[in-house]
Structure formats: C-alpha cells, structure tokens
Design an enzyme around this catalytic site. Structure first.
Site, PDB file in Angstrom:
ATOM      1  N   HIS A 119      -6.447  -7.328  -0.122  1.00 50.95           N
ATOM      2  CA  HIS A 119      -6.671  -5.792  -0.604  1.00 50.95           C
ATOM      3  C   HIS A 119      -5.829  -5.494  -1.770  1.00 50.95           C
ATOM      4  CE1 HIS A 119      -6.672  -6.125   4.031  1.00 50.95           C
ATOM      5  NE2 HIS A 119      -7.665  -5.417   3.825  1.00 50.95           N
ATOM      6  N   HIS A 172       0.927  -1.130   0.061  1.00 49.63           N
ATOM      7  CA  HIS A 172       0.040   0.149  -0.301  1.00 49.63           C
ATOM      8  C   HIS A 172       0.833   1.200  -0.090  1.00 49.63           C
ATOM      9  CE1 HIS A 172      -3.676  -2.352   0.625  1.00 49.63           C
ATOM     10  NE2 HIS A 172      -3.417  -2.780   1.794  1.00 49.63           N
TER      11      HIS A 172
HETATM   12 ZN    ZN Z   1      -3.895  -7.065   2.785  1.00 52.69          ZN
END
Ligand code: ZN
Length: 312
Positions: free
Chosen positions: A162, A123
């Site tokens: 994610h 991320h």
């Molecule tokens: Zn994750």
C-alpha cells in the site's frame, strides 16, 4: 550486527478479529527463534516515544484522541482501525523503538536495525489514524534523525504493497526527507500516483512507483532497484529507513503483487547497496503490513538475513 526490536507488549494491542493481529508478531518471533536468527542480533531496551517526539509528527488533538479512546477501553478510530485499552501505550512503544534504533545506528552501535512493531504506522496522518495505523512510527523516527541528530538528508523507502500516504504527506514539502514508495496502484488508500513528487522546497523529494496488479516479479524488482538507485543519487541520504511491509507477497490475503519470499532478499540487497554507497551502510527498518502470518514470518527472516549480512 543488527539491532532487533521486539517486546511482548506489542501483543497487547488487541484488535479482535482483524487482519492486523497479535498472531502476526508471534509467528515472526517464533520463526526467528527456530531459525536461530534472533540469536545473531542484539536486543536493545528502549523507552516509549515521548509526547514531544509524537508532537513533531502529530497534532495534539490526534495524540489526545488516541489516548482517550484507549483510556475508555478502546474503540474504532476509523472504519478499519481499532484501538484497545493498551493501544496508546503500545503505539508509543512502537514509535519509541524506531527512534531508539535511529539513535543507536547513528552513534555507531550497529549498522542496521529491524523494528518488529505493531501497530504499523505508514498510513497515519498528522491528525488522524487510518489503515490499521495509530501513530506514524517511521515519521517519528525520521523527525528524531533530523531534529535530535541533526541529519540533513534522510531517505524513507516504503515497499509495503500500500502507498505510505501518511509518511508522504508529513514530508511532502520537506527537502531533507526523501520518500520513495513502490506500491500496488490503483489500490488503497488511493494516493501514490507517479505525478505526486513533492511540493515547494520538497519538489522532487517524493518518488512514487505505482505498480499494476499482474506485473511480473522480475519487472517489479527492476523497477524497484532502478528507481531506488536514481532516487538515492539525488537524495544522497545519510540514513536509510525502510517501511518494510510484506503484503505484496502472492499469498497475502490483503495486498498481493505476486512476490515470493526470495524477492525480499533482492529488495533488501538493493537497499543495502544504496545505504553502503551513501549512508555508510546505515539502515533502520520498521515493520508495516503483511497479513499471512506464516508467510510474513518467512519474509521477515529473509529481510533480516539480508540486514545481518551488511557487516560481512
Ligand atoms: Zn500494507
């Protein structure tokens, strides 16, 4: 033979009462010892990523901010993302592991490597930490492959539950770096729609496979394998990197896409097949998420068994 990267210093990234905690790695390492899998691997020594290596991915301001927050004893880098006094050094060690793995796999020391690192990375953006990630480990490794080892075509496969927004963003216009992500959607961090496919010269080098909550396992596996094979045909990667998150397991407290431990054997074997077809079997896998420590440990062991069987 698989290179296995782990260092007890990864436990020093102290997040307090947070799902991304040291216990995750302790549980994994204990399980790999109990199963004897660690003894089948080679354990390299390596250096933390250099400032130069980090600056290929991150802005100087971001690197300096993470260093400064750690130097004053720690603090929040974003509402979800915490640093402790050791976190900058630990994060550099994590990114350095991924770079070292790339170097050793490309020089033929081993076909496959698994980096059991924390904090995770996918991320993290060029200019900020987010989603438990300080530095984008896999992106730093990709830059090592492209800049230090002159690869023309690299593919990142991100199966964390994610979307790997940081990695996507860093290579969105880069024709040399293919990014394929399968993830729960809509879900954190909000990116990763199917129509996000790259820009400029990199158009088509990003492939997103959003999966709705409740999708059954067989369908997930088919989607993964089908998209991966097609994308690998297009990218013809010389090296495959994996952002290996295990938070799509049905018992994960954060992610959950209903997967079982054995599904990670299938995902690993799909990656092995495309790596064998295009990249002489070369795979560098880097741990991302997975927040149920005992389940995470079993998933990682299953993934590692798959990597180890590459040589057979
Ligand atoms: Zn994750």
């Amino acid at each position: 033979m698989t290179l296995l990267y782990y260092d007890p210093r990864f436990l020093d990234h102290d997040t307090g009462a947070h799902p991304e905690k040291a216990r995750r790695l302790q549980q994994i390492v204990g399980h790999l010892e109990d199963t004897g899998l660690d003894a089948e691997c080679v354990r390299p020594k390596w250096q933390p990523a250099s400032r130069e290596q980090l600056l290929r991915v991150h802005t100087p301001a971001h690197v300096d901010t993470v260093a400064a927050v750690a130097a004053r004893g720690g603090g929040l880098l974003d509402p979800d993302t915490v640093a402790s006094a050791a976190s900058f050094d630990v994060a550099r060690l994590a990114a350095g592991a991924a770079c070292d793995a790339v170097a050793r796999v490309l020089t033929g020391e081993a076909k496959t490597a698994l980096c059991l690192v924390r904090p995770p990375g996918h991320h993290a953006l060029a200019n900020r930490a987010m989603g438990f990630c300080l530095l984008n480990n896999i992106a730093v490794a990709v830059r090592c492959a492209v800049e230090e080892h002159q690869l023309d075509r690299v593919m990142v496969v991100d199966w964390d539950v994610h979307h790997g927004n940081g990695t996507q963003d860093l290579f969105y216009a880069d024709t040399r770096v293919g990014f394929l992500s399968i993830h729960r959607w809509p879900f954190y961090p909000g990116t990763g729609a199917a129509d996000e496919t790259g820009s400029g010269d990199g158009l088509g080098a990003t492939r997103n496979v959003p999966v709705e909550f409740g999708t059954d396992r067989a369908q997930y596996r088919d989607l993964f394998r089908g998209s991966l094979e097609k994308f690998a045909e297009r990218m013809r990667p010389q090296l495959v990197l994996v952002s290996a998150g295990f938070d799509s397991h049905h018992e994960d407290p954060i992610g959950s896409l209903g997967l079982e431990v054995e599904d990670f054997a299938e995902l690993t074997s799909a990656v092995r097949e495309v790596a064998a077809a295009h990249a002489d079997g070369r795979i560098v896998s880097v741990l991302e998420g997975g927040y149920n420590p005992p389940v995470l440990a079993e998933c990682v062991a299953t993934h590692l068994r798959g990597l180890l069987s590459t040589d057979e």
